[in-house]
Design an enzyme around this catalytic site. Sequence first.
Site, PDB file in Angstrom:
ATOM      1  N   GLU A  42       0.989  -1.162   0.091  1.00  0.00           N
ATOM      2  CA  GLU A  42       0.146  -0.060   0.004  1.00  0.00           C
ATOM      3  C   GLU A  42       0.914   1.303  -0.012  1.00  0.00           C
ATOM      4  O   GLU A  42       1.983   1.273   0.809  1.00  0.00           O
ATOM      5  CB  GLU A  42      -0.843   0.143   1.152  1.00  0.00           C
ATOM      6  N   LYS A 111      -9.858   1.912  -2.547  1.00  0.00           N
ATOM      7  CA  LYS A 111      -9.972   1.572  -1.214  1.00  0.00           C
ATOM      8  C   LYS A 111     -11.527   1.764  -0.550  1.00  0.00           C
ATOM      9  O   LYS A 111     -11.662   2.683  -0.925  1.00  0.00           O
ATOM     10  CB  LYS A 111      -8.945   1.948  -0.290  1.00  0.00           C
ATOM     11  N   CYS A 152      -5.697  -2.974   2.637  1.00  0.00           N
ATOM     12  CA  CYS A 152      -5.427  -2.657   3.946  1.00  0.00           C
ATOM     13  C   CYS A 152      -6.709  -2.821   4.908  1.00  0.00           C
ATOM     14  O   CYS A 152      -7.210  -3.944   5.144  1.00  0.00           O
ATOM     15  CB  CYS A 152      -4.639  -1.198   4.369  1.00  0.00           C
TER      16      CYS A 152
END
Length: 275
Positions: A42, A111, A152
């Site tokens: 990331e 995301k 994440c």
Amino acid sequence: MSFKIALIQLAVSATKADNLKRASQLVSHAAKEGAKLVSLPECFNSPYGTSYFPEYAEKIPGTSSHSLASMAKDNDIYLIGGSIPEEEDGKLFNTCCVFDPKGEIVAKHRKIHLFDIDVPGKIRFQESETLSPGNSFTMFDTPYCKVGVGICYDIRFPELAHVYAKENCKLLVYPGAFNMTTGPAHWELLQRGRALDNQLYVATVSPARDTGASYVAWGHSSVINPWGQVIATTEEKETVLFAVIDPAYVNEVRDQIPIRKQKRDDMYTLDWNKI
């Protein structure tokens, strides 16, 4: 067909050009070692932090995505480009692009679940102060298996992984940068949970730890198999982690413990459009 995956736990600096150059070197090394699918972490092209996202953000296609395309094509691999801060129409996103061996983008994941936490006395971080969320599932096909992508904080939401499993993904890859508070507490547990929940492989790839950074990453990139076993992991320093993914083993585990045949989805209805 089994294949080798490589996770690049990159030491990220404040200089984008240096990050791209180092990423290219390590991707090449991974390919020479036989990796067919490679992932970066990331926010691999810039420091991680709300103050950095606007400064380092770029459009896609742009400098970083062009570099990633070249890495994939030059090394004849599938490349999951970690994530970069992306700008589009005045909004910023935390975005992962996936490239095939021809250097073409085959998937783009923004995301979905922004990292907004406040643990008193330990860490406060609010991605939503600068970033906007994505709103779509991201999967891509390879000659080996279908792969699902999250970034994440997405790993904390089992519904996302469940959808990927229902769509016959046998590997989930989460570029992520857990911190020194949630990393030791939850990083491995979440990976093993998603792998066990869905009887598939889970791979996570973190930046290397930089104790001088404003946000200190936990590191410990890992690969978990469908039985919930950690089959590859590392510590906090820059490294390339390798593991062998066996899609046939996913089928074997699902046949042994057939939880997916229980029709549990009949028990509830979820509106996925409201993620």
